[in-house]
Scaffold this motif. Structure first.
Motif, PDB file in Angstrom:
ATOM      1  N   GLN A 240       0.673  -1.293  -0.133  1.00  0.00           N
ATOM      2  CA  GLN A 240      -0.257  -0.121  -0.248  1.00  0.00           C
ATOM      3  C   GLN A 240       1.014   1.343  -0.091  1.00  0.00           C
ATOM      4  OE1 GLN A 240      -2.603   0.994   3.645  1.00  0.00           O
ATOM      5  NE2 GLN A 240      -4.363   0.982   2.208  1.00  0.00           N
ATOM      6  N   LEU A 241       1.910   1.340   0.966  1.00  0.00           N
ATOM      7  CA  LEU A 241       2.734   2.464   0.809  1.00  0.00           C
ATOM      8  C   LEU A 241       3.599   2.640  -0.408  1.00  0.00           C
ATOM      9  CD1 LEU A 241       4.727   4.637   2.182  1.00  0.00           C
ATOM     10  CD2 LEU A 241       6.041   2.766   2.890  1.00  0.00           C
ATOM     11  N   ASP A 509      19.509  -3.921  -1.064  1.00  0.00           N
ATOM     12  CA  ASP A 509      18.049  -4.127  -0.357  1.00  0.00           C
ATOM     13  C   ASP A 509      17.455  -2.642  -0.441  1.00  0.00           C
ATOM     14  OD1 ASP A 509      17.993  -6.638  -0.078  1.00  0.00           O
ATOM     15  OD2 ASP A 509      18.678  -6.460   1.981  1.00  0.00           O
ATOM     16  N   PRO A 510      16.279  -2.370  -0.606  1.00  0.00           N
ATOM     17  CA  PRO A 510      15.622  -0.915  -0.597  1.00  0.00           C
ATOM     18  C   PRO A 510      15.565  -0.502   0.739  1.00  0.00           C
ATOM     19  CG  PRO A 510      14.132  -2.347  -2.052  1.00  0.00           C
ATOM     20  CD  PRO A 510      15.094  -3.358  -1.558  1.00  0.00           C
ATOM     21  N   ILE A 511      15.455   0.801   1.105  1.00  0.00           N
ATOM     22  CA  ILE A 511      15.387   1.443   2.438  1.00  0.00           C
ATOM     23  C   ILE A 511      13.845   1.385   2.732  1.00  0.00           C
ATOM     24  CG2 ILE A 511      15.552   3.578   3.726  1.00  0.00           C
ATOM     25  CD1 ILE A 511      18.023   4.354   1.680  1.00  0.00           C
ATOM     26  N   MET A 512      13.650   0.717   3.975  1.00  0.00           N
ATOM     27  CA  MET A 512      12.244   0.653   4.151  1.00  0.00           C
ATOM     28  C   MET A 512      11.176  -0.025   3.306  1.00  0.00           C
ATOM     29  SD  MET A 512      11.744   4.052   6.412  1.00  0.00           S
ATOM     30  CE  MET A 512       9.939   3.800   6.794  1.00  0.00           C
ATOM     31  N   ASP A 513      11.974  -0.934   2.225  1.00  0.00           N
ATOM     32  CA  ASP A 513      11.121  -1.608   1.570  1.00  0.00           C
ATOM     33  C   ASP A 513      10.490  -0.679   0.515  1.00  0.00           C
ATOM     34  OD1 ASP A 513      10.428  -3.936   0.414  1.00  0.00           O
ATOM     35  OD2 ASP A 513       8.652  -4.036   1.274  1.00  0.00           O
ATOM     36  N   ILE A 514      11.133   0.365   0.205  1.00  0.00           N
ATOM     37  CA  ILE A 514      10.587   1.585  -0.803  1.00  0.00           C
ATOM     38  C   ILE A 514      10.989   1.141  -1.972  1.00  0.00           C
ATOM     39  CG2 ILE A 514      10.381   3.772  -1.392  1.00  0.00           C
ATOM     40  CD1 ILE A 514      10.655   4.572   1.450  1.00  0.00           C
ATOM     41  N   ALA A 515      10.120   0.836  -2.959  1.00  0.00           N
ATOM     42  CA  ALA A 515      10.346   0.453  -4.527  1.00  0.00           C
ATOM     43  C   ALA A 515      11.013   1.814  -5.060  1.00  0.00           C
ATOM     44  CB  ALA A 515       9.216   0.048  -5.011  1.00  0.00           C
TER      45      ALA A 515
END
Length: 571
Positions: A240-241, A509-515
């Motif tokens: 969602q983010l 790896d993305p920061i805070m799972d941000i694409a």
């Protein structure tokens, strides 16, 4: 030669002949015609040209594929929402005021509103954004040619480079504009005819926007049977983010794209620019309201064939697998891994086929069993979409180099002939660079284009909004904000994209799972903060420039605005 190749060759040959003739008939010999078509394009024609410039290979080729082949259709709709919302934002918030300011390019606006340092940074941003964007178009051209004319991707990209170079260099913005009017006609007919035909064939309702509602319940059942998520379900958590960030990046990036903004300078006046925006929105809506239906019908047919074990027996499957756009889950050739005698297209473990996003629209007539002429027409439409946007982007590059660097910085006394020569040489260099990167793209068409939108949001949008609506925004603030925004966005892409796509990427790896495709919005916020903060402590614009900024926002042509539009002599 197959029937599909023959019909593709016929349609491509006819449409390319028209484009070349129009470009030749519209050729220019002055910079005003080359940069902004002399500012004399009627609003309906300018609207069609904006729509063609706007609807790139990503819109025509990739968008429906993303919606259909995402884990659910809802997640893929970020592209649909972002690109549509962004155009409305651009048309309402920026375009009329930029047109009234009266300059050729976005760097021209930045240079006159701020200073020459800001102009040079804006030129670099415009070139980076435009080259990135045009790579997606060239990649799309390669996909079309490789499938429908039986040539490899490299040859396909080279053919696309040659045709767009010819009419872009010959006619400049004037030739490009009238060519894009023709290209819009081709692409919208090519998109709508198969959609109407497929809707009528599956639902007996020839209007796809109505017909596709009849299959959603059955599509949901097929999704569940084959292990996909619910097609219309909303997202939660990090998904969602990322959807929010991607949508916001596309919206604000759209409003910062230099090749779309410059289109409003080709209108006769501010009033015509507003009507151009209205016409463009109508023309864009025709395709954008149809794309979700194309996605639903294509996935419905694919999942139906997969559920009965007939997927790999269909001719379209083999032809796209042969050109490497349908593969096994690890990129290898498609194979029956579980030995059940069928190729399984599943939404989880056991999936044996990965369908490239870029083929869905191109393959949808074949998937639905439509005749070869319609398949060939779709191929011509896809080329029209890719080439129309590519030509606009190349013009941004050439005008930025010739007008904002050569004429404004290196040789202010250069005559029209010298400026045009520099513009055409820079366009040639840009074509070669875009072609090379199109042959080796770092992702599918819409993914590459999404990076360009992130760069546009992170660099141009804040300095244009603040330049129009905050008269005390300073040159140092604008330059700092643009630099920080574009560097942050590029760095995040280099950090996160898989290393196998290109040597410069690190695959971290993305920061805070941000694409990465949604990071442009975050960099844009940082740009705003930096620009505003630096502006508090640096030299304010002159009193006359502040007065000009005030007057640009109101209807009517004041003497100050008129004088600035003609000479740039303010402050």
């Amino acid at each position: 030669m197959t029937d599909i190749q023959l019909w593709t060759l016929i349609f491509v040959g006819l449409t390319f002949s028209v484009y070349i003739y129009v470009a030749y008939a519209s050729r220019v010999t002055d910079t005003a015609g080359f940069y902004v078509a002399g500012g004399g394009i009627p609003a309906p024609a300018n609207g069609a040209a904006i729509a063609a410039d706007w609807m790139s290979a990503a819109s025509f080729i990739s968008m429906a594929g993303i919606i259909a082949l995402s884990s659910n259709g809802y997640s893929g709709s970020a592209y649909l929402i972002g690109w549509t919302g962004g155009y409305v934002l651009l048309a309402m918030l920026l375009a009329p005021y930029l047109r009234k300011f009266g300059k050729f390019t976005v760097p021209d606006f930045v240079g006159d509103r701020y200073n020459e340092t800001a102009r040079l940074i804006a030129v670099l941003c415009a070139i980076v954004i435009s080259v990135t964007y045009v790579v997606g178009q060239m990649a799309g051209v390669g996909v079309v040619f490789s499938r429908f004319l039986g040539v490899n991707t490299t040859v396909g990209v080279l053919l696309g480079m040659a045709i767009v170079f010819f009419y872009a260099v010959l006619g400049g913005m004037k030739g490009i504009t009238w060519t894009q009017v023709c290209q819009y006609s081709v692409l919208i007919v090519a998109y709508m005819i198969p959609a109407f035909a497929i809707s009528a064939k599956i639902t007996d309702i020839p209007v796809p926007q109505i017909g596709f509602g009849k299959i959603l319940e059955e599509l949901e059942a097929l999704q569940a049977e084959l292990g996909f998520g619910e097609y219309t379900a909303a997202l939660t958590g990090s998904s969602q983010l990322n959807m929010f960030l991607l949508t916001a990046t596309l919206i604000f990036g759209t409003a910062g794209l230099p090749h779309v903004i410059v289109r409003f300078y080709t209108a006769k006046n501010v009033r015509a620019a507003r009507y151009s925006a209205l016409w463009a929105l109508f023309f864009i809506a025709l395709l954008y309201t149809t794309a979700p239906t194309v996605a639903a019908f294509a996935k419905f047919n694919i999942l139906g064939a997969s559920s009965t074990g007939d997927l790999a027996s269909q001719s379209w499957f083999d032809t796209w697998a042969d050109v490497g756009l349908i593969t096994g889950p690890g990129g290898e050739a498609v194979a029956d891994l579980n030995g059940n005698g069928a190729i399984d297209f599943l939404g989880g473990p056991g999936n044996e086929a990965v369908i490239n996003n870029d083929i869905l629209v191109l393959a949808s007539p074949e998937i639905a069993g439509l005749p070869a002429p319609i398949v060939g027409l779709v191929a011509a439409g896809a080329l029209a979409a890719a080439l129309s946007t590519a030509s606009g982007l190349l013009l941004v590059i050439s005008s930025s180099v010739a007008n904002d660097v050569y004429h404004k910085r290196i040789n202010p006394l250069a005559d029209e002939r010298k400026q045009l020569r520099v513009a055409r040489i820079s366009m040639a260099v840009a074509v070669v660079a875009a072609g090379y990167l199109g042959i080796h793209p770092p992702g599918f068409a819409a993914q590459v284009v999404a990076l360009a939108f992130g760069l546009g949001a992170a660099s141009f949008f804040p300095v244009m909004v603040l330049g129009i609506f905050w008269k005390k925004c300073t040159a140092a603030g604008a330059a700092s904000g643009m630099g920080v925004g574009i560097v942050m966005t590029m760095a995040y892409f280099v950090w996160t994209l898989p290393a196998e796509t290109a040597p410069i990427f690190l695959g971290r790896d993305p920061i805070m799972d941000i694409a990465p495709v949604g990071f442009g919005f975050i960099a844009m916020i940082v740009n705003f903060v930096v620009t505003i903060a630096v502006s508090q402590f640096t030299t304010k614009p002159s009193a006359e420039m502040q007065a000009l900024v005030e007057e640009v926002r109101f209807p009517g042509q004041t003497d100050l605005v008129a004088r600035h539009a003609q000479t740039g002599d303010v402050g």
